[in-house]
Design an enzyme around this catalytic site. Structure first.
Site, mmCIF file in Angstrom:
data_model
loop_
_atom_site.group_PDB
_atom_site.id
_atom_site.type_symbol
_atom_site.label_atom_id
_atom_site.label_comp_id
_atom_site.label_asym_id
_atom_site.label_seq_id
_atom_site.Cartn_x
_atom_site.Cartn_y
_atom_site.Cartn_z
ATOM 1 N N ASP A 254 0.849 -1.167 0.000
ATOM 2 C CA ASP A 254 0.000 0.000 0.000
ATOM 3 C C ASP A 254 0.902 1.239 0.000
ATOM 4 O O ASP A 254 2.117 1.160 0.167
ATOM 5 C CB ASP A 254 -0.961 -0.032 1.210
ATOM 6 C CG ASP A 254 -2.218 0.784 0.947
ATOM 7 O OD1 ASP A 254 -3.260 0.489 1.552
ATOM 8 O OD2 ASP A 254 -2.158 1.714 0.118
HETATM 9 C C1 GLC Z 1 -4.326 4.236 -0.447
HETATM 10 C C2 GLC Z 1 -5.235 3.098 -0.032
HETATM 11 C C3 GLC Z 1 -5.293 1.957 -1.004
HETATM 12 C C4 GLC Z 1 -5.089 2.475 -2.409
HETATM 13 C C5 GLC Z 1 -3.690 3.035 -2.507
HETATM 14 C C6 GLC Z 1 -3.413 3.639 -3.883
HETATM 15 O O1 GLC Z 1 -3.607 4.675 0.651
HETATM 16 O O2 GLC Z 1 -5.015 2.533 1.252
HETATM 17 O O3 GLC Z 1 -6.567 1.320 -0.829
HETATM 18 O O4 GLC Z 1 -5.255 1.423 -3.347
HETATM 19 O O5 GLC Z 1 -3.418 3.997 -1.500
HETATM 20 O O6 GLC Z 1 -4.218 4.770 -4.072
#
Ligand code: GLC
Length: 705
Positions: A254
């Site tokens: 993440d």
């Molecule tokens: C965010 C979210 C995740 C998302 C990622 C990319 O922090 O936690 O669900 O896919 O970043 O945007």
């Protein structure tokens, strides 16, 4: 399609690490830091993929740099959070889950994938599969609700819809692996302390289903499990995911999560963080630059080997190959690309309207307040969400045009062109100003029909949007009190990303519809329900609490030794509220009623549960029948109800439809003392009905050998 021969063998260490580096563009901001100008890094081959960039021209320009201006010309892939639609926005997942229709879930995913691919995207960070039983957690909006069986069905449908056969669509990413929804106190990014049993029975099943559906990627959660951050959790990422389930795809961290291992307190510097994540099984570093800046040092210290890096790079190259990018890097951003024809866009918008209509939950409808009469007379349309198209898309609206979403006011005007609609805001979404309430009361007094539009702003749920209270924000409760006090039947339309505790509104309103955030076609779908063009059929995918003090709350819980007995002191209850929810999991009304026959059970090679459903109403309608079980005596205390099947049925007025659920012995397996699946002989109770309200279920029992 194959990865060019010996490509890995030709790559320098920097180029290999580059393939593991995902950076963001700025078409959307989905994390705490942005990357800035990465063109030099791109040309040096230090970037392998991008997120938050879309559009054929923009993605083609970036792709051209990677393919034509780097030493090896390895194509990028482009990812985005297409959580419930790309440009055409469907209802938020918590709402769509309430349609209890895997075919519909697959259809909207396929539509979103087509629209995304036409805009240069190769991958989406979807489906979000976090089971959630705590509405304080804002991300409850993004997932399939509280039940693991529903979550598993949702997972399979979404992966199938997004990826198509053999990845002809776009790559799906099942997230956030795992148990993110159990964040303590419902606070986003907080720690997670649950038992291994709860992990196995509640949180893992949707991800296992996604892997069985051949999901291309997995994203670990920001959180820890039992003190080990998922981003560094080798047992879960490599042991369970790859070892037990056979996942062969790519693990994408993440946003910045590898770097956050320092905050978690398990890494002393970026090199240690990079090593922990790589050794755990994380292939791609999203926006922490931990691999880019930490892996060379980790290699020097002997914390990782080059073969560890090679294994991750191979999986990333294989994903790009499966996406067809080695055959044609411009496959989704071709210079010859033409915009989708208007007929396709219109058809997709019609799917959005139908899906929204099938996601609206009629929670109560006293005195037949709904549908509105054919000649409704003067309508007072009141509240901060009456003319709030920009809120209707909810959280995670990707490239959705917030200003283009249909508001309730617009939808109602379109549906009732001749009606006199008086629109009064009455109160703002969050403000403390109550001076508008008087005008709302005056409009109420003048009206024949009163519709009150209340709830949350789109940004009050989703990521980083937990709320300690789950009541109506601002002075909306005062607005509701004043309007409801006028003694007229009031129809409440509630827009939110979570169940809202508003017991006084439920006590006094004639009708309440949980609209959630219905998406681009919100106003048309809501109007379709209000005027009776559609017969409401959605049901709750989460239990609805009376008060935040009851949270976490769910139907599938163990009894405990002193279950609630309201008249007995020494039993599990509150002094100031009943344990029962405002509404049960599965609750939802239609225009009309349905009945279900006492089930009968036939035990042969399979276990057949026969019942019948009758539409007792005066119009065609749909409902969902749930089949629950209970194992009253087992080596491990079992929940008072466990969902084993659900089936959505559409029936003509008066129609009676026989229904047979087929269960296998394996359906009655549970995690034994050692957490291995076990089936124990004994009596099993079977229940069928329209929600987890145990008093309304019809039951039977049988012996399993
Ligand atoms: C965010 C979210 C995740 C998302 C990622 C990319 O922090 O936690 O669900 O896919 O970043 O945007």
């Amino acid at each position: 399609m194959t990865v060019p021969a010996d490509l890995l063998g030709k790559m320098t260490l920097a180029e290999k690490i580059g393939q593991l580096n995902m950076v963001t563009a700025d078409h959307a901001v989905t994390g705490p830091m942005v990357a800035g100008d990465m063109s030099a890094a791109m040309r040096a081959g230090r970037i392998g993929s991008m997120l938050n960039l879309w559009g054929v021209e923009a993605t083609r320009a970036a792709q051209r740099t990677a393919v034509e201006e780097t030493r090896l010309g390895i194509p990028l892939f482009f990812g985005l959070d297409v959580i419930h639609g790309f440009r055409t926005i469907f209802p938020i997942p918590l709402a769509e889950a309430g349609a209890f229709d895997p075919a519909l879930w697959e259809t909207t995913a396929r539509e979103a994938a087509a629209e995304s691919a036409a805009a240069g995207l190769d991958l989406t960070f979807t489906p979000m599969l976090d089971i959630a039983r705590d509405p304080r957690w804002g991300r409850i909006a993004e997932g399939p609700g509280e039940d693991p069986l529903v979550g598993a069905a949702f997972a399979k449908a979404k992966v199938r819809g997004l990826q198509g056969d053999r990845l002809t669509g776009i790559a799906a990413t099942a997230k956030h692996y795992v148990a993110y929804g159990a964040s303590v106190a419902g606070r986003d990014y907080a720690t997670v302390d649950i038992s291994a049993r709860t992990l196995a029975e509640l949180y893992l099943p949707p991800f296992q289903a996604a892997v069985e559906a051949d999901v291309a990627a997995i994203m670990p959660a920001f959180t820890d499990f039992d003190g080990v951050p998922l981003t560094a959790h080798r047992q879960l990422l490599t042991g369970t995911l790859r070892g037990q389930w056979g996942f062969s795809g790519v693990v994408i961290s993440d946003y910045g999560a590898i770097g956050e291992l320092l905050c978690h307190g398990v890494a002393g510097d970026l090199a240690e963080a990079a090593a922990l994540a790589l050794k755990a099984g994380v292939d791609i570093d999203m926006m922490a630059f931990a691999y880019d800046r930490g892996l060379p040092e980790a290699l020097r210290r002997g914390l990782v080997t080059e073969s560890d890096i090679d294994a991750a790079v191979a999986r990333v190259l294989n994903l790009k190959d499966r996406l067809g990018l080695f055959d044609d890097p411009y496959r989704r951003c071709s210079p010859d690309a033409v915009p989708e024809p208007a007929s396709i866009v219109a058809a997709r918008m019609a799917v959005a309207r139908e899906t929204a209509g099938r996601s609206l939950v009629l929670l109560q409808n006293r005195g037949g307040a709904l549908p509105l009469p054919a000649a409704p007379g003067r309508i007072a349309l009141i509240g901060p969400l009456a003319d709030a198209g920009t809120e209707m898309l909810g959280p995670w609206s990707a490239a959705g045009e917030r200003t283009a979403a249909v508001s309730v006011l617009s939808g109602l005007r379109a549906a009732l062109p001749g009606a006199l609609i008086e629109h009064v805001e009455g109160a703002t979404l969050e403000g403390v100003d109550t001076t508008g309430i008087a005008a709302a009361v005056a409009a109420t007094d003048r009206a024949d029909q009163v519709i009150l539009c209340l709830g949350e702003a789109a940004g009050m749920s989703g990521e980083a949007a937990s709320r300690a209270r789950i009541d109506l924000p601002g002075r909306q409760a005062q607005l509701a009190d004043a309007v409801l006090a006028r003694g007229k039947p009031v129809i409440v339309l509630l827009f939110s990303g979570r169940p809202i505790a508003m017991p006084k509104v439920f006590d006094k309103a004639a009708a309440v519809v949980a609209c959630w955030f219905p998406g681009s076609e919100a106003g048309h779908a809501v109007a379709d329900l209000l005027i009776g063009r559609i017969n409401p059929s959605a049901r709750l995918a989460v239990t609805w609490p009376r008060h935040v003090g009851q949270v976490p709350i769910a139907y599938s819980v163990r009894s405990g030794g002193r279950p609630e007995k309201p008249t007995e002191k020494y039993t599990s209850k509150y002094l100031d509220l009943p344990n029962s929810p405002q509404f049960d999991f599965g609750h939802g009304l239609s225009y009309g009623a349905f009945s279900v026959a006492e089930p009968t059970v036939t035990v042969a090679d399979s276990i057949l549960v026969d019942t019948a459903v009758t539409n007792e109403g005066e119009r065609r309608g749909a409902t969902t029948v749930f089949l629950f079980m209970r194992d009253p005596v087992a080596s491990i205390a079992r929940p008072v109800l466990e969902l084993k099947r659900f089936e959505r049925l559409e029936l003509d007025a008066g129609e009676r439809r026989s229904l047979t659920f087929r269960l296998e012995r394996t359906d009655f397996a549970f995690a034994g003392a050692d957490l291995e699946p076990v089936i124990e002989p004994g009596e099993i109770e079977i229940y069928v009905g329209f929600s987890a309200d145990r008093a309304a279920l019809r039951g039977a029992r049988f012996l399993i050998a």
